[in-house]
Design a protein around this motif. Sequence first.
Motif, PDB file in Angstrom:
ATOM      1  N   PRO A  96       1.011  -1.181   0.196  1.00 41.69           N
ATOM      2  CA  PRO A  96      -0.052   0.064  -0.014  1.00 41.69           C
ATOM      3  C   PRO A  96       0.780   1.196   0.091  1.00 41.69           C
ATOM      4  N   ALA A  97       0.363   2.189  -0.873  1.00 39.95           N
ATOM      5  CA  ALA A  97       1.198   3.476  -0.994  1.00 39.95           C
ATOM      6  C   ALA A  97       0.305   4.586  -1.065  1.00 39.95           C
ATOM      7  N   PRO A  98       0.594   5.847  -0.961  1.00 35.72           N
ATOM      8  CA  PRO A  98      -0.044   6.858  -1.178  1.00 35.72           C
ATOM      9  C   PRO A  98      -0.461   7.288  -2.370  1.00 35.72           C
ATOM     10  N   ASP A  99      -1.652   7.884  -2.801  1.00 41.49           N
ATOM     11  CA  ASP A  99      -2.127   7.992  -3.920  1.00 41.49           C
ATOM     12  C   ASP A  99      -1.389   9.634  -4.299  1.00 41.49           C
ATOM     13  N   THR A 100      -0.937   9.797  -5.442  1.00 43.91           N
ATOM     14  CA  THR A 100      -0.365  10.834  -6.006  1.00 43.91           C
ATOM     15  C   THR A 100      -1.068  11.520  -7.355  1.00 43.91           C
ATOM     16  N   ARG A 101      -0.959  12.868  -7.434  1.00 48.13           N
ATOM     17  CA  ARG A 101      -1.284  13.482  -8.600  1.00 48.13           C
ATOM     18  C   ARG A 101      -0.425  14.853  -8.678  1.00 48.13           C
ATOM     19  N   HIS A 102       0.321  14.917  -9.881  1.00 52.46           N
ATOM     20  CA  HIS A 102       0.723  16.191 -10.113  1.00 52.46           C
ATOM     21  C   HIS A 102      -0.355  17.448 -10.248  1.00 52.46           C
ATOM     22  N   CYS A 103       0.008  18.484  -9.834  1.00 51.63           N
ATOM     23  CA  CYS A 103      -0.811  19.727 -10.206  1.00 51.63           C
ATOM     24  C   CYS A 103       0.137  21.098 -10.141  1.00 51.63           C
ATOM     25  N   VAL A 104      -0.794  22.165 -10.372  1.00 48.63           N
ATOM     26  CA  VAL A 104      -0.282  23.517 -10.504  1.00 48.63           C
ATOM     27  C   VAL A 104      -0.893  24.060  -9.359  1.00 48.63           C
ATOM     28  N   LEU A 105       0.079  24.708  -8.443  1.00 50.36           N
ATOM     29  CA  LEU A 105      -0.713  25.437  -7.304  1.00 50.36           C
ATOM     30  C   LEU A 105      -0.287  26.804  -7.344  1.00 50.36           C
ATOM     31  N   TYR A 106      -1.187  27.456  -6.952  1.00 45.83           N
ATOM     32  CA  TYR A 106      -1.090  29.177  -6.618  1.00 45.83           C
ATOM     33  C   TYR A 106      -1.401  29.449  -5.289  1.00 45.83           C
ATOM     34  N   LEU A 107      -0.584  30.318  -4.707  1.00 45.78           N
ATOM     35  CA  LEU A 107      -0.710  30.716  -3.491  1.00 45.78           C
ATOM     36  C   LEU A 107      -1.045  32.233  -3.369  1.00 45.78           C
ATOM     37  N   ASN A 108      -2.375  32.885  -2.935  1.00 47.18           N
ATOM     38  CA  ASN A 108      -2.490  34.160  -3.142  1.00 47.18           C
ATOM     39  C   ASN A 108      -2.519  34.832  -4.529  1.00 47.18           C
ATOM     40  N   ASP A 109      -2.842  33.932  -5.267  1.00 43.44           N
ATOM     41  CA  ASP A 109      -3.024  34.289  -6.638  1.00 43.44           C
ATOM     42  C   ASP A 109      -1.472  34.524  -7.262  1.00 43.44           C
ATOM     43  N   GLN A 110      -0.551  34.057  -6.726  1.00 50.67           N
ATOM     44  CA  GLN A 110       0.911  34.077  -7.215  1.00 50.67           C
ATOM     45  C   GLN A 110       1.192  32.534  -7.710  1.00 50.67           C
ATOM     46  N   LEU A 111       1.670  32.172  -8.970  1.00 52.18           N
ATOM     47  CA  LEU A 111       2.216  30.911  -9.239  1.00 52.18           C
ATOM     48  C   LEU A 111       3.167  30.446  -8.367  1.00 52.18           C
ATOM     49  N   ALA A 112       2.740  29.082  -7.806  1.00 50.55           N
ATOM     50  CA  ALA A 112       3.756  28.462  -6.875  1.00 50.55           C
ATOM     51  C   ALA A 112       4.593  27.468  -7.523  1.00 50.55           C
ATOM     52  N   LYS A 122      -2.895   8.828   7.243  1.00 48.61           N
ATOM     53  CA  LYS A 122      -3.434   9.041   8.490  1.00 48.61           C
ATOM     54  C   LYS A 122      -4.726   8.012   8.464  1.00 48.61           C
ATOM     55  N   SER A 123      -5.336   8.157   9.484  1.00 48.92           N
ATOM     56  CA  SER A 123      -6.487   7.039   9.882  1.00 48.92           C
ATOM     57  C   SER A 123      -7.261   6.876   8.473  1.00 48.92           C
ATOM     58  N   SER A 124      -7.717   7.949   7.800  1.00 51.77           N
ATOM     59  CA  SER A 124      -8.365   8.012   6.596  1.00 51.77           C
ATOM     60  C   SER A 124      -7.707   7.044   5.570  1.00 51.77           C
ATOM     61  N   PHE A 125      -6.405   6.976   5.491  1.00 51.61           N
ATOM     62  CA  PHE A 125      -5.682   6.135   4.401  1.00 51.61           C
ATOM     63  C   PHE A 125      -5.942   4.632   4.470  1.00 51.61           C
ATOM     64  N   PHE A 126      -5.994   4.436   5.816  1.00 51.16           N
ATOM     65  CA  PHE A 126      -6.271   2.965   6.160  1.00 51.16           C
ATOM     66  C   PHE A 126      -7.911   2.788   5.852  1.00 51.16           C
ATOM     67  N   ARG A 127      -8.785   3.438   6.467  1.00 51.20           N
ATOM     68  CA  ARG A 127     -10.042   3.349   6.340  1.00 51.20           C
ATOM     69  C   ARG A 127     -10.457   3.187   4.930  1.00 51.20           C
ATOM     70  N   GLN A 128      -9.934   3.924   4.122  1.00 54.20           N
ATOM     71  CA  GLN A 128     -10.198   3.882   2.646  1.00 54.20           C
ATOM     72  C   GLN A 128      -9.922   2.597   2.056  1.00 54.20           C
ATOM     73  N   ARG A 129      -9.014   1.989   2.496  1.00 51.79           N
ATOM     74  CA  ARG A 129      -8.498   0.572   2.000  1.00 51.79           C
ATOM     75  C   ARG A 129      -8.802  -0.463   2.746  1.00 51.79           C
ATOM     76  N   ARG A 130      -9.930  -0.328   3.750  1.00 52.03           N
ATOM     77  CA  ARG A 130     -10.173  -1.455   4.626  1.00 52.03           C
ATOM     78  C   ARG A 130      -9.213  -2.186   5.352  1.00 52.03           C
ATOM     79  N   MET A 131      -8.418  -1.379   6.082  1.00 48.46           N
ATOM     80  CA  MET A 131      -7.243  -1.854   6.693  1.00 48.46           C
ATOM     81  C   MET A 131      -7.617  -1.293   8.240  1.00 48.46           C
TER      82      MET A 131
END
Length: 352
Positions: A96-112, A122-131
């Motif tokens: 089991p490993a975390p899901d990933t997705r590349h993205c473009v991020l803006y912080l206060n309207d400035q391109l980051a 966290k707990s939700s990671f295991f809960r979603q995988r029924r572990m």
Amino acid sequence: MEMTLPVYHIHVSAKEYQRLTSNIWSETFVNGTMQMDGKQLPIRIRYRGGHTRAYEKKSFEIRTASRTFHFNAEYDDPSLLRNALSFQFFESIGVPAPDTRHCVLYLNDQLAGVYVRIEGVKSSFFRQRRMPVRSIFYAVNDNANFALSTGSSHSENSQLSGYSLIRGNTEDRRRLHRFIQQLNMKSKMDLFRFLQSRVDIDNYLRWLSGAVLTGNFDGFHQNYTWYEKVKSGKYGILPWDYEGTWGRNCYGAKVNPNLVRIQGYNKLTGRLLAFRTFREQYKKLMKQHLERAFTEKRIMPLVYRLHDEIREDVGNDPYMKWPMNVFLNEPEKIRTYVKERREYVGTALKQL
């Protein structure tokens, strides 16, 4: 084919932004909002990482009402894809490993810039995988090596100084402390039976093979998640922070593809592989990976897909550390690593 990355807009008030930036080493969250999946969500945000917090392009931990995400800057990785590639590789070999997705991020309207959004473990990671899990620990520094602490003090605080408790209580800390003590003190068949009863051996050896094949030198003493299952009471392990892999270290420097030995590192690995039964199980898994998952045929299409998805936006990233020609050559660097790593592991398996 034109690729479009998701775009996330984060807004933090002037007061909260001043709190965020006044101390880059603070673990304190500040309030803000984020436009995500067509919704405007209230969030809490802070910087994350170690030495990378000093970089001009910083990574963030962001918490919504129900989820935690890490937005990694991947500043030192000239490909910006080693984390995503590693986690998808781990999934392909049954870890089991975390899901990933590349993205473009803006912080206060400035391109980051271009980031990789990583699912928080966290707990939700295991809960979603029924572990169902009883406890979750992060291995946060080199003291998370399963060895007894140096010096005369084997106290709980000293022994667990490399671990951060994410879910659980004081009893779960005591259980991990006792586990490490017994791991180091038992021998022969007592140790063999102890390992069988307290560790998910198949999971651990699959994780070990993934860490070895991807070449994560820092992944044995830290940069993993350690969790205890509810039903079996056995411990399991999964990866996180795999930027320094596939032929480069965590600072982006090229490394010898044979840097990480096939036996890996840390006390638990050494005690497991001392038994022929577990050693043969590990060798069998490694041979399977060399035949199926860890091949140029399986890995390179994923590398090229990830690389193509981010290419245009990387060219517009105002904080891109590396020259564009280095970024463009990274797929072939990874191909060379896979080829040379396969040769080393194939030879080393015969001597294990």
